[in-house]
Write a protein that holds these residues in place. Structure first.
Motif, PDB file in Angstrom:
ATOM      1  N   PRO A   1     -14.338  -7.450   2.354  1.00  0.00           N
ATOM      2  CA  PRO A   1     -13.889  -8.721   2.933  1.00  0.00           C
ATOM      3  C   PRO A   1     -12.445  -9.033   2.506  1.00  0.00           C
ATOM      4  O   PRO A   1     -12.055  -8.742   1.369  1.00  0.00           O
ATOM      5  CB  PRO A   1     -14.863  -9.748   2.350  1.00  0.00           C
ATOM      6  CG  PRO A   1     -16.072  -8.963   1.952  1.00  0.00           C
ATOM      7  CD  PRO A   1     -15.572  -7.603   1.570  1.00  0.00           C
TER       8      PRO A   1
ATOM      9  N   ASP B   1      -9.245 -15.079   8.159  1.00  0.00           N
ATOM     10  CA  ASP B   1      -9.522 -13.795   8.781  1.00  0.00           C
ATOM     11  C   ASP B   1      -8.644 -13.679  10.014  1.00  0.00           C
ATOM     12  O   ASP B   1      -8.062 -14.644  10.467  1.00  0.00           O
ATOM     13  CB  ASP B   1     -11.002 -13.692   9.186  1.00  0.00           C
ATOM     14  CG  ASP B   1     -11.897 -13.481   7.985  1.00  0.00           C
ATOM     15  OD1 ASP B   1     -11.465 -12.801   7.045  1.00  0.00           O
ATOM     16  OD2 ASP B   1     -13.034 -14.003   8.006  1.00  0.00           O
TER      17      ASP B   1
ATOM     18  N   GLU C   1      -4.603  -9.999   8.104  1.00  0.00           N
ATOM     19  CA  GLU C   1      -4.661  -8.580   7.719  1.00  0.00           C
ATOM     20  C   GLU C   1      -3.260  -7.990   7.604  1.00  0.00           C
ATOM     21  O   GLU C   1      -2.951  -7.290   6.646  1.00  0.00           O
ATOM     22  CB  GLU C   1      -5.470  -7.770   8.737  1.00  0.00           C
ATOM     23  CG  GLU C   1      -6.951  -7.984   8.671  1.00  0.00           C
ATOM     24  CD  GLU C   1      -7.619  -7.326   7.471  1.00  0.00           C
ATOM     25  OE1 GLU C   1      -7.061  -6.375   6.875  1.00  0.00           O
ATOM     26  OE2 GLU C   1      -8.719  -7.776   7.130  1.00  0.00           O
TER      27      GLU C   1
END
Length: 188
Positions: free
Chosen positions: A95, A147, A152
């Motif tokens: 995660p 997220d 990322e």
């Protein structure tokens, strides 16, 4: 450059010895120390790691050997011409929150290791001082568990920046301290 341990394996090994710092924090601390001139094979490095990461308690021989192996791997990777040094972080399947937490721990621990060996950064290059200032700011961040693709991408960009900064630090400070100048030999 292949590494002997991945994050999960090292975390498992360190847990056997009740190490308080995480695998990322241990690598960050070792990297900070080595990047500023500590030699991976020195007893001084193990003394520092005992104080910093094992609360000053007597470190078992197996743990010392594990840390020395990791330190040797870090030193070789930092000096690798192919820029093979990699931060030891959870894999990409973990995660994002776990990876961000490990990244924050790595940079904070790097700064601890750096601070032990480098009291004065005034004699370093402007690029390295800027990178260290950035690391200090990164260490202060409260990493959100956002997220998504942007989060990322930001994670990977910060991790890459820290990787390059650690290698720059080693090139400027650590590498020079570990090379012993040859004494002039006169032939008669």
């Amino acid at each position: 450059m292949p590494t002997r341990f991945n994050y999960d394996r090292l975390a498992e090994l360190l847990a056997q010895f009740d190490m308080t710092p995480s695998a990322a924090e241990v690598q960050g601390m070792l990297t900070g120390l080595i990047a500023t001139g500590s030699d991976a094979q020195s007893d001084e490095l193990m003394t520092l790691m005992t104080d910093l990461a094992y609360d000053g308690n007597t470190m078992p021989a197996e743990l010392k050997n594990l840390l020395r192996e990791q330190a040797e791997e870090i030193q070789a990777a930092l000096g690798d011409r192919d820029m093979g040094y990699q931060l030891l972080l959870p894999d990409d399947q973990a995660p994002l929150g776990d990876r961000l937490q490990a990244l924050g721990g790595w940079v904070q621990s790097f700064l601890v290791g750096f601070g032990v060996n480098q009291a004065n950064v005034a004699n370093t290059s402007g690029d390295l001082r800027e990178a260290l200032d950035d690391m200090i700011e990164i260490a202060k961040l409260d990493f959100d568990d956002e997220d998504g693709e942007d989060a990322e991408r930001a994670y990977f960009e910060v991790a890459e920046y820290l990787r390059i900064s650690a290698m720059m630090c080693f090139t400027e400070l650590g590498h020079h301290q570990q090379t012993v100048p040859e004494k002039n030999k006169t032939l008669h």
